[in-house]
Scaffold this motif. Structure first.
Motif, PDB file in Angstrom:
ATOM      1  N   VAL A 140      99.277-136.031  -0.569  1.00 41.35           N
ATOM      2  CA  VAL A 140     100.082-136.723  -1.575  1.00 41.35           C
ATOM      3  C   VAL A 140     100.703-137.982  -0.983  1.00 41.35           C
ATOM      4  O   VAL A 140     100.674-139.055  -1.588  1.00 41.35           O
ATOM      5  N   SER A 141     101.224-137.873   0.216  1.00 41.59           N
ATOM      6  CA  SER A 141     101.845-139.013   0.883  1.00 41.59           C
ATOM      7  C   SER A 141     100.821-140.119   1.154  1.00 41.59           C
ATOM      8  O   SER A 141     101.101-141.307   0.957  1.00 41.59           O
ATOM      9  N   SER A 142      99.640-139.743   1.581  1.00 46.08           N
ATOM     10  CA  SER A 142      98.583-140.730   1.844  1.00 46.08           C
ATOM     11  C   SER A 142      98.146-141.440   0.570  1.00 46.08           C
ATOM     12  O   SER A 142      97.925-142.658   0.570  1.00 46.08           O
TER      13      SER A 142
ATOM     14  N   ARG B 156      98.243-146.291  -2.823  1.00 43.34           N
ATOM     15  CA  ARG B 156      98.540-146.907  -4.124  1.00 43.34           C
ATOM     16  C   ARG B 156      99.553-148.045  -3.948  1.00 43.34           C
ATOM     17  O   ARG B 156      99.412-149.106  -4.527  1.00 43.34           O
ATOM     18  N   ARG B 157     100.576-147.823  -3.118  1.00 44.33           N
ATOM     19  CA  ARG B 157     101.585-148.863  -2.846  1.00 44.33           C
ATOM     20  C   ARG B 157     100.944-150.095  -2.221  1.00 44.33           C
ATOM     21  O   ARG B 157     101.270-151.221  -2.567  1.00 44.33           O
ATOM     22  N   GLN B 158     100.034-149.886  -1.293  1.00 46.39           N
ATOM     23  CA  GLN B 158      99.382-151.008  -0.633  1.00 46.39           C
ATOM     24  C   GLN B 158      98.446-151.753  -1.574  1.00 46.39           C
ATOM     25  O   GLN B 158      98.313-152.968  -1.479  1.00 46.39           O
TER      26      GLN B 158
ATOM     27  N   ARG C 263     100.763-142.196 -11.019  1.00 48.37           N
ATOM     28  CA  ARG C 263     100.676-140.738 -10.884  1.00 48.37           C
ATOM     29  C   ARG C 263     100.930-140.326  -9.435  1.00 48.37           C
ATOM     30  O   ARG C 263     101.549-139.304  -9.167  1.00 48.37           O
ATOM     31  N   GLU C 264     100.479-141.169  -8.502  1.00 54.35           N
ATOM     32  CA  GLU C 264     100.674-140.867  -7.087  1.00 54.35           C
ATOM     33  C   GLU C 264     102.160-140.812  -6.721  1.00 54.35           C
ATOM     34  O   GLU C 264     102.579-139.951  -5.942  1.00 54.35           O
TER      35      GLU C 264
ATOM     36  N   HIS D 275      87.651-143.929  -2.271  1.00 55.31           N
ATOM     37  CA  HIS D 275      87.278-145.289  -2.680  1.00 55.31           C
ATOM     38  C   HIS D 275      88.203-146.370  -2.131  1.00 55.31           C
ATOM     39  O   HIS D 275      87.998-147.542  -2.383  1.00 55.31           O
ATOM     40  N   VAL D 276      89.208-145.974  -1.376  1.00 52.21           N
ATOM     41  CA  VAL D 276      90.138-146.951  -0.796  1.00 52.21           C
ATOM     42  C   VAL D 276      89.521-147.510   0.483  1.00 52.21           C
ATOM     43  O   VAL D 276      89.079-146.744   1.350  1.00 52.21           O
TER      44      VAL D 276
END
Length: 85
Positions: free
Chosen positions: A26-28, A33-35, A46-47, A75-76
């Motif tokens: 979850v943290s990853s 998403r933040r980056q 949602r993250e 996909h990141v």
């Protein structure tokens, strides 16, 4: 991503270990998403909701959410992929 795979590949892990690995997933996902979107926009994701809930919750691992995070992280760019499913 490795933590996601570990949870999926070893379903008989101790529940405490499963929760710790899930929180790592979850943290990853939240960090990625933040980056990707910037902190302000990512707060509506949602993250972020999963991240906030995982910090205070002792609920069991959510397999559906785990699968969604695994697909997202796969996909990141910049995430090492050492495991193929």
């Amino acid at each position: 991503l490795a933590s996601c795979h570990m949870l999926r590949d070893f379903p008989d892990l101790d529940e405490t270990m499963r929760r710790q690995l899930y929180r790592r997933c979850v943290s990853s996902a939240w960090k990625a998403r933040r980056q990707l979107e910037g902190a302000d926009r990512a707060l509506l994701s949602r993250e972020f909701l999963r991240y906030a809930c995982s910090q205070w919750s002792l609920r069991p691992v959510n397999d559906k959410a785990l699968e969604e995070m695994s697909r997202f992280l796969a996909h990141v760019k910049g995430v090492r992929r050492t495991h193929v499913h």
